[in-house]
Write a protein that holds these residues in place. Sequence first.
Motif, mmCIF file in Angstrom:
data_model
loop_
_atom_site.group_PDB
_atom_site.id
_atom_site.type_symbol
_atom_site.label_atom_id
_atom_site.label_comp_id
_atom_site.label_asym_id
_atom_site.label_seq_id
_atom_site.Cartn_x
_atom_site.Cartn_y
_atom_site.Cartn_z
ATOM 1 N N THR A 1 39.550 44.355 55.276
ATOM 2 C CA THR A 1 38.157 43.925 55.086
ATOM 3 C C THR A 1 37.229 45.126 54.920
ATOM 4 O O THR A 1 36.486 45.204 53.940
ATOM 5 N N VAL A 2 37.288 46.069 55.842
ATOM 6 C CA VAL A 2 36.341 47.195 55.742
ATOM 7 C C VAL A 2 36.629 48.052 54.516
ATOM 8 O O VAL A 2 35.712 48.579 53.881
ATOM 9 N N PHE B 1 34.193 48.557 47.810
ATOM 10 C CA PHE B 1 34.355 48.413 46.356
ATOM 11 C C PHE B 1 33.750 47.099 45.867
ATOM 12 O O PHE B 1 33.688 46.126 46.619
ATOM 13 N N GLU B 2 33.350 47.101 44.603
ATOM 14 C CA GLU B 2 32.801 45.869 44.029
ATOM 15 C C GLU B 2 33.851 45.068 43.282
ATOM 16 O O GLU B 2 33.650 43.913 42.950
ATOM 17 N N LYS B 3 34.958 45.730 42.980
ATOM 18 C CA LYS B 3 36.029 45.049 42.254
ATOM 19 C C LYS B 3 37.249 44.985 43.162
ATOM 20 O O LYS B 3 37.309 45.687 44.165
ATOM 21 N N PRO C 1 37.806 41.995 46.708
ATOM 22 C CA PRO C 1 36.574 42.560 47.287
ATOM 23 C C PRO C 1 35.920 41.607 48.292
ATOM 24 O O PRO C 1 36.433 40.527 48.540
ATOM 25 N N GLU C 2 34.800 42.025 48.827
ATOM 26 C CA GLU C 2 33.988 41.231 49.763
ATOM 27 C C GLU C 2 34.773 40.857 51.017
ATOM 28 O O GLU C 2 34.517 39.829 51.634
ATOM 29 N N GLY D 1 34.879 31.952 47.569
ATOM 30 C CA GLY D 1 34.088 32.472 48.681
ATOM 31 C C GLY D 1 34.264 31.628 49.937
ATOM 32 O O GLY D 1 33.330 31.457 50.720
ATOM 33 N N THR D 2 35.471 31.109 50.126
ATOM 34 C CA THR D 2 35.770 30.243 51.273
ATOM 35 C C THR D 2 36.444 31.057 52.361
ATOM 36 O O THR D 2 37.374 31.799 52.070
ATOM 37 N N ASP D 3 36.012 30.904 53.574
ATOM 38 C CA ASP D 3 36.582 31.720 54.636
ATOM 39 C C ASP D 3 37.976 31.302 55.044
ATOM 40 O O ASP D 3 38.789 32.115 55.437
ATOM 41 N N HIS D 4 38.243 30.021 54.992
ATOM 42 C CA HIS D 4 39.521 29.564 55.535
ATOM 43 C C HIS D 4 40.477 29.043 54.468
ATOM 44 O O HIS D 4 40.138 28.169 53.699
#
Length: 446
Positions: free
Chosen positions: A322-323, A328-330, A364-365, A427-430
């Motif tokens: 994660t960190v 990065f953006e990609k 990413p993200e 963009g779903t966490d689970h």
Amino acid sequence: MNIIRIHDIAEHEGEEVTLRGWVHKRTGKGKLAFLLIRDGSGFAQCVAFKGDLDEETFETISHIPQESSVIITGTIRKDDRAPGLPGGFELGVSALNVVQSAALDYPMALKEHGADFALDNRHFWIRMQSQWAILRIRATIISAVREWLDNNGFTLMDTPILTPAAAEGTTTLFETEYFDEGKAYLAQTGQLYNEANIFAFGKVYCFGPTFRAEKSKTRRHLTEFWMVEPEIAFCDLDELMEVEEQFVSHIVQRVLKENRPELESLGRDISALEKVEGSFPRISYDKAVEMIKEIQAETEDPEEKEFLEIEWGMDFGARHETVLTQQFEKPVFVYGYPTQVKAFYMEPMPGRPEACKSVDLLAPEGYGEIIGGSERMSDPDLLLQRLHEHGLPEESFKWYLELRKFGSVPHSGFGMGIERTVAWICGTDHIRETIPFPRTIKRVYP
Ligand code: 4AD
Ligand code: MG
């Protein structure tokens, strides 16, 4: 009767059309009743005005229970404020036929539910807009996967689900009795078979469910997940990364083209996805460890500091990924992991046997690993040694070792987990929301 799909509603402005679907939501006041109808392809607002309808029809609409199945006719009007998906159009009701009036005790009211309740009711939960949007995007992703591979010279090869031995570690095997042959195991990967298939077809892929008895409960692991695994003859690690970046960019771009309303309804940051094209950054595992150490040193939260503890030789945990990916953006390639944390079949780095020609693609993200891949080991003697070190039965791999004897070539491949990819793109966490009926350590129901 001009039956249309809600997905195509904008093409029918001003026409009288018929929708066939279900009552997702009913509201109203006085002379007006609103039904949000879903038909599988979208959600559309239908407006009933008392003055336009006979009394019985208006009464029925005003009281119809959520989930009732209906055939509803009316005229399509443009209205920018109309809710729905795609939205912006509504239907002015002229006639209604109730196929079934749903029972009044539908368990899934239109509100947020706890995870267990939602999963117990997965057979209903999939009707909710968020779940519907995610699963539609999943279907696009799978279609884009096949499209790209089929159009780029890959031949589909279906590989077995029942297999004689582990390929991705002996600790996550599901086993079953296999007649007089002893034990068989549910496939963790189709890769080893594809390493045979490339010598007949050059570039191949398999795509199907894979199984891992993951003992830990995390937001990234299922026990049954879908994986697409391309395998390529005459391909080294650098060429593999080029294939992966083209493949992943194609998938993201197709979702952006086809599922914008779904992404928007999920609140996805679309601009972040738009950046996913062209080449992706490539960093070595060594460099990644350094980066994580720097981030760790700057972290003030003691718990996070402990999570981020890392030494060369350790595999990355979810927090590390994660960190790292937040830098990065990609999507970012991390290559050259320590041999000891990877599968037995990876080619060593030249002159550095403690590291191997593996590459993970991290989304990413903070979404972490979506692809694992490598250049495959070419030396049969070293392969045999690795099999022993990993406690794998030599006799089950005889055929695999023979591949190195007859026309062996440098070759590489990767596996992309569909559910991890869906989670990132949506963009779903689970991960449990990314497959219609998820299987996790605590759940084989429904
Ligand atoms: O990194 P993995 O274990 O690689 C392989 O299985 C190779 N044989 C692939 C290959 O080179 N042909 O798994 C590949 C991907 C991961 O990056 C992840 O996306 C997904 O499969 N994956 C899982 N997804 C959900 N639940 C799990 N338990 C997963 N394990 C792996
Ligand atoms: Mg992996």
